[in-house]
Design a protein around this motif. Structure first.
Motif, PDB file in Angstrom:
ATOM      1  N   ILE A 152       0.820  -1.205   0.000  1.00 41.16           N
ATOM      2  CA  ILE A 152       0.000   0.000   0.000  1.00 41.16           C
ATOM      3  C   ILE A 152       0.860   1.263   0.000  1.00 41.16           C
ATOM      4  N   LEU A 153       2.118   1.143   0.387  1.00 41.22           N
ATOM      5  CA  LEU A 153       3.031   2.284   0.417  1.00 41.22           C
ATOM      6  C   LEU A 153       3.847   2.423  -0.858  1.00 41.22           C
ATOM      7  N   GLN A 154       3.663   1.527  -1.797  1.00 42.84           N
ATOM      8  CA  GLN A 154       4.481   1.526  -3.001  1.00 42.84           C
ATOM      9  C   GLN A 154       4.136   2.693  -3.931  1.00 42.84           C
ATOM     10  N   PRO A 155       5.144   3.288  -4.553  1.00 41.27           N
ATOM     11  CA  PRO A 155       4.885   4.240  -5.640  1.00 41.27           C
ATOM     12  C   PRO A 155       4.580   3.476  -6.927  1.00 41.27           C
ATOM     13  N   LYS A 156       4.465   4.201  -8.012  1.00 38.62           N
ATOM     14  CA  LYS A 156       4.210   3.563  -9.297  1.00 38.62           C
ATOM     15  C   LYS A 156       5.420   2.740  -9.725  1.00 38.62           C
ATOM     16  N   LEU A 157       5.167   1.500 -10.137  1.00 37.12           N
ATOM     17  CA  LEU A 157       6.241   0.587 -10.509  1.00 37.12           C
ATOM     18  C   LEU A 157       6.639   0.773 -11.963  1.00 37.12           C
ATOM     19  N   ASN A 158       7.924   0.509 -12.235  1.00 37.30           N
ATOM     20  CA  ASN A 158       8.405   0.467 -13.614  1.00 37.30           C
ATOM     21  C   ASN A 158       8.287  -0.958 -14.145  1.00 37.30           C
ATOM     22  N   ASN A 159       8.142  -1.067 -15.439  1.00 36.93           N
ATOM     23  CA  ASN A 159       8.102  -2.382 -16.059  1.00 36.93           C
ATOM     24  C   ASN A 159       9.476  -3.032 -15.974  1.00 36.93           C
ATOM     25  N   LEU A 160       9.514  -4.266 -15.523  1.00 37.10           N
ATOM     26  CA  LEU A 160      10.773  -4.988 -15.339  1.00 37.10           C
ATOM     27  C   LEU A 160      11.019  -5.892 -16.540  1.00 37.10           C
ATOM     28  N   GLN A 161      12.131  -5.666 -17.206  1.00 35.70           N
ATOM     29  CA  GLN A 161      12.495  -6.486 -18.350  1.00 35.70           C
ATOM     30  C   GLN A 161      13.139  -7.787 -17.875  1.00 35.70           C
ATOM     31  N   SER A 162      13.264  -8.726 -18.781  1.00 39.84           N
ATOM     32  CA  SER A 162      13.825 -10.032 -18.443  1.00 39.84           C
ATOM     33  C   SER A 162      15.242  -9.895 -17.921  1.00 39.84           C
ATOM     34  N   CYS A 163      15.505 -10.575 -16.798  1.00 35.42           N
ATOM     35  CA  CYS A 163      16.834 -10.661 -16.180  1.00 35.42           C
ATOM     36  C   CYS A 163      17.360  -9.327 -15.653  1.00 35.42           C
ATOM     37  N   GLU A 164      16.497  -8.343 -15.446  1.00 40.45           N
ATOM     38  CA  GLU A 164      16.921  -7.101 -14.815  1.00 40.45           C
ATOM     39  C   GLU A 164      16.843  -7.251 -13.300  1.00 40.45           C
ATOM     40  N   PRO A 165      17.697  -6.546 -12.551  1.00 42.83           N
ATOM     41  CA  PRO A 165      17.610  -6.599 -11.088  1.00 42.83           C
ATOM     42  C   PRO A 165      16.265  -6.078 -10.606  1.00 42.83           C
ATOM     43  N   ILE A 166      15.825  -6.582  -9.474  1.00 46.70           N
ATOM     44  CA  ILE A 166      14.515  -6.200  -8.958  1.00 46.70           C
ATOM     45  C   ILE A 166      14.463  -4.724  -8.587  1.00 46.70           C
ATOM     46  N   SER A 167      15.618  -4.135  -8.248  1.00 45.48           N
ATOM     47  CA  SER A 167      15.640  -2.713  -7.898  1.00 45.48           C
ATOM     48  C   SER A 167      15.287  -1.824  -9.080  1.00 45.48           C
ATOM     49  N   THR A 168      15.366  -2.356 -10.312  1.00 44.14           N
ATOM     50  CA  THR A 168      15.014  -1.573 -11.499  1.00 44.14           C
ATOM     51  C   THR A 168      13.548  -1.154 -11.465  1.00 44.14           C
ATOM     52  N   ARG A 169      12.720  -1.916 -10.770  1.00 40.59           N
ATOM     53  CA  ARG A 169      11.301  -1.564 -10.673  1.00 40.59           C
ATOM     54  C   ARG A 169      11.092  -0.224  -9.984  1.00 40.59           C
ATOM     55  N   TRP A 170      12.070   0.196  -9.171  1.00 41.22           N
ATOM     56  CA  TRP A 170      11.902   1.404  -8.366  1.00 41.22           C
ATOM     57  C   TRP A 170      12.775   2.546  -8.870  1.00 41.22           C
ATOM     58  N   HIS A 171      13.339   2.426 -10.075  1.00 44.10           N
ATOM     59  CA  HIS A 171      14.216   3.461 -10.615  1.00 44.10           C
ATOM     60  C   HIS A 171      13.449   4.774 -10.783  1.00 44.10           C
ATOM     61  N   LYS A 172      13.902   5.818 -10.070  1.00 39.13           N
ATOM     62  CA  LYS A 172      13.316   7.163 -10.100  1.00 39.13           C
ATOM     63  C   LYS A 172      11.855   7.200  -9.662  1.00 39.13           C
ATOM     64  N   SER A 173      11.390   6.148  -8.981  1.00 41.31           N
ATOM     65  CA  SER A 173      10.037   6.177  -8.435  1.00 41.31           C
ATOM     66  C   SER A 173      10.044   6.976  -7.144  1.00 41.31           C
ATOM     67  N   SER A 174       8.981   7.697  -6.897  1.00 45.62           N
ATOM     68  CA  SER A 174       8.913   8.517  -5.693  1.00 45.62           C
ATOM     69  C   SER A 174       7.522   8.427  -5.095  1.00 45.62           C
TER      70      SER A 174
END
Length: 653
Positions: A302-324
């Motif tokens: 419930i505290l999550q910002p908008k997620l980024n689309n995660l491409q194949s074999c990308e690190p999970i932290s990529t989902r939060w790139h520049k998310s606020s």
């Protein structure tokens, strides 16, 4: 003797036995086969110390004035850093994957934007004694599993304090030190990160890869004073990694997170709690604390910002790139107060790309343990073992048996574990001791863990301890005057003393602020008295308020009590059947809320304005139900609703 050796060889990390289990939030116990992490005990008297939930004041000031805290380890990607990563990736990707640093290096190219309210709302719940977050509903913490999944750090390998094993590697270290001296010979007299990268990037030097790893370690893994400079202390790790030696970075990083959270807690308790908001020196933190925010986003959807689309074999932290996310501290606290908002295993369902690991299985399974075990399953075994975490300059205790549900295991009473942090060598033996387990239990990723009935009672004690503190403070306030403001001199500076208070409370001026958390936000007792006066005040206080429509306020109060019935039933399932005395006290509380104070009571209250006493309320009922009812009243009365005033003032409720 032979029999004892056989029993020792068959020792496992997981204890399997039949026991009475019930859901974490409460329910009907059922007898079934359960699996628990060791060490677990069967008697409450033998269990580890019960953590008492209490909030530390002062974090509100840090949220409003974040310049008091310097997050030196929370680093964003440098200019041209991603370019350097892309240049070396085709050459060294197989090596990075082999030694378990590929995902971490790629994660360093993501920008994680800090949410101060989320960070401090979680940090105020940290317990340095157990290295866990103490929520009102239970315990949770950052584990080695989180370091592997979120940070991409290896759980296996040699300790970060390992020396170089050959003269050849020592000569390479000497060359690195010489280059460090050359880069730092400018005006700044230090090897700054940008200058270091400019010196080695595309230089064709045989040291470029080791220089790259040294910068990555100094900036994104083990930042240290002076910050923004390449750290000579990481050269040993960089050389070992460049030569294909796997290093256990996960326990070292987790140790720095534990250390900085302890330091932050101590500083807030000792300095920021002063009446002067500008008192105390700034707090400097060097751990990569963005991992804690990622942990919170994963655990509290419930505290999550908008997620980024995660491409194949990308690190999970990529989902939060520049998310606020722009959250308020009150909203963060309310969310974290509910056990239903927490995800025990957020990574287990994540199987749509290559991030799915072997320890997230469709069906439970016992596998043969030993040196031939797959590396991922060896890592899973490390997740479950109580040990000491060895960092570059710290040693911290790791207690996964207190949060077994985060690994898909059932939860029993955690046993007490003494510290053995004599030195890094002794501490490392607890982490890397020889594997003796005959089998390793891998739970299903769909399994929903439960708790034993005795653990359920043990957890209730932490809540009862908090309620006892509430009783004590109310009893003292009933029989004493309001604490007077007594100025004191200390080193020429004036300070104000407002009396003492038990953990979880802050005595200030003429009210006691209840730093308690339930399903709604906390509210002070003086606020409750003020709300009641607003219902019946015929004077200026009532005349200044807007006129509500007839019956609106009583209806809203009735709806709140109906809502409290729902919460009460849920809490009843968690805490057991309520006694007749508790039910009687609650009926009295309802009667007092539905029937406002009379005019005489109001006049008497005016004479004693400034006290925290609310006559007629039973203490037990107030402790158990007051937070829920009054928080709702505050939301209703304090909401900005347009109402039509009349010449005669507001109509009576």
């Amino acid at each position: 003797m032979v029999k004892e050796e056989e029993e020792e060889e068959s020792e496992t990390l997981v204890d399997e036995r039949k026991d009475y289990m019930l859901p974490f939030i409460g329910g009907k116990p059922t007898l079934r086969t359960a699996r628990f992490l060791k060490p677990s005990v069967k008697s409450i008297h033998e269990a580890a110390q019960v953590p008492v939930f209490s909030k530390t004041l002062g974090y509100e000031k840090l949220v409003k004035c974040p310049s008091k805290v310097f997050f030196r380890g929370w680093r964003h990607p440098m200019k041209k850093w991603k370019q350097w990563v892309d240049l070396l990736l085709p050459l060294y990707k197989p090596l990075w994957e082999q030694i378990g640093i590929y995902e971490s290096i790629m994660s360093s190219t993501s920008e994680i934007r800090r949410d101060s309210s989320l960070f401090f709302g979680l940090a105020e719940l940290w317990c340095p004694e157990t290295n866990t977050f103490i929520f009102p509903w239970g315990e949770a913490t950052m584990t080695l599993e989180d370091m592997l999944i979120l940070g991409g750090f290896s759980v296996l390998g040699k300790p970060v304090c390992s020396p170089l094993e050959s003269r050849e590697l020592e000569e390479i270290e000497e060359e690195m030190i010489e280059e460090h001296r050359r880069v730092g010979s400018g005006k700044s007299k230090k090897a700054a990160h940008q200058a270091w990268m400019n010196h080695f990037m595309e230089s064709g030097s045989k040291l470029e890869h080791m220089a790259f790893l040294s910068l990555w370690l100094s900036r994104y893994v083990f930042p240290a004073f002076p910050f923004d400079t390449t750290r000579k202390g990481v050269f040993l790790i960089a050389i070992n990694l460049a030569r294909g030696t796997q290093m256990a970075l996960a326990p070292a990083v987790l140790a720095t997170l534990y250390r900085d959270l302890r330091f932050l807690k101590e500083q807030v308790m000792g300095k920021i709690g002063d009446s002067d908001s500008n008192s105390g020196m700034p707090i400097t933190l060097g751990a990569p604390l963005q991992l804690m925010q990622l942990w919170a986003w994963e655990r509290f959807p419930i505290l999550q910002p908008k997620l980024n689309n995660l491409q194949s074999c990308e690190p999970i932290s990529t989902r939060w790139h520049k998310s606020s996310s722009k959250l308020k501290l009150e909203s963060v606290r309310m969310t974290m107060n509910s056990a239903n908002s927490f995800q025990w295993r957020p990574y287990a369902p994540f199987v749509e790309n290559c991030q799915s690991h072997l320890f997230y299985r469709e069906k439970e399974e016992w596998v043969s343990n030993g040196s031939s075990l797959d590396k991922e399953l060896q890592s899973f075994a490390r997740f479950l073992r109580v040990c000491e975490l060895v960092g570059l300059d710290c040693i911290e205790q790791y207690l996964p048996h207190r949060v077994a549900m985060q690994f898909g295991m059932d939860q029993d009473l955690p046993g007490d574990v003494p510290r053995v942090n004599v030195n890094s060598e002794v501490a490392w033996e607890t982490y890397d001791k020889p594997t003796r387990e005959a089998k390793l239990y891998i739970p299903s990723r769909h399994f929903e863990s439960d708790v034993t009935t005795r653990y359920f009672e043990w957890r209730k004690r932490s809540m009862s301890g908090r309620q006892d503190a509430v009783k004590d403070i109310f009893e003292k306030k009933k029989n004493s005057e309001v604490p007077k403001r007594v100025p004191q001199k200390s080193n020429g500076n004036h300070k104000e003393s407002y009396g003492s208070a038990p953990p979880g409370f802050h005595c200030k001026y003429n009210k006691v602020e209840l730093q308690d958390s339930s399903d709604e936000d906390a509210l002070t007792i003086s606020d409750m008295s003020r709300l009641r006066r607003k219902q019946v005040s015929p004077g200026k206080e009532a005349a200044s308020s807007a006129k509500p429509s007839s019956g609106t306020q009583s209806q809203s109060i009735a709806s709140l009590i109906t809502k409290s019935d729902v919460v009460r039933k849920r809490n009843s399932s968690m805490l057991g059947t309520e006694s007749a005395m508790e039910m009687d006290n609650e009926r009295k509380l309802r009667s007092r809320v539905l029937n406002p104070l009379s005019t005489n009571d109001y006049k008497e209250g005016e004479k004693s304005r400034g006290t925290t006493q609310v006559p007629g309320l039973e203490l037990e009922a107030r402790i158990c139900r007051l937070e829920i009812l009054i928080a709702g009243l505050k939301a209703k009365v304090g909401s900005k609703v347009e109402r039509k005033p009349t010449r005669d003032g507001p109509s009576p409720t």
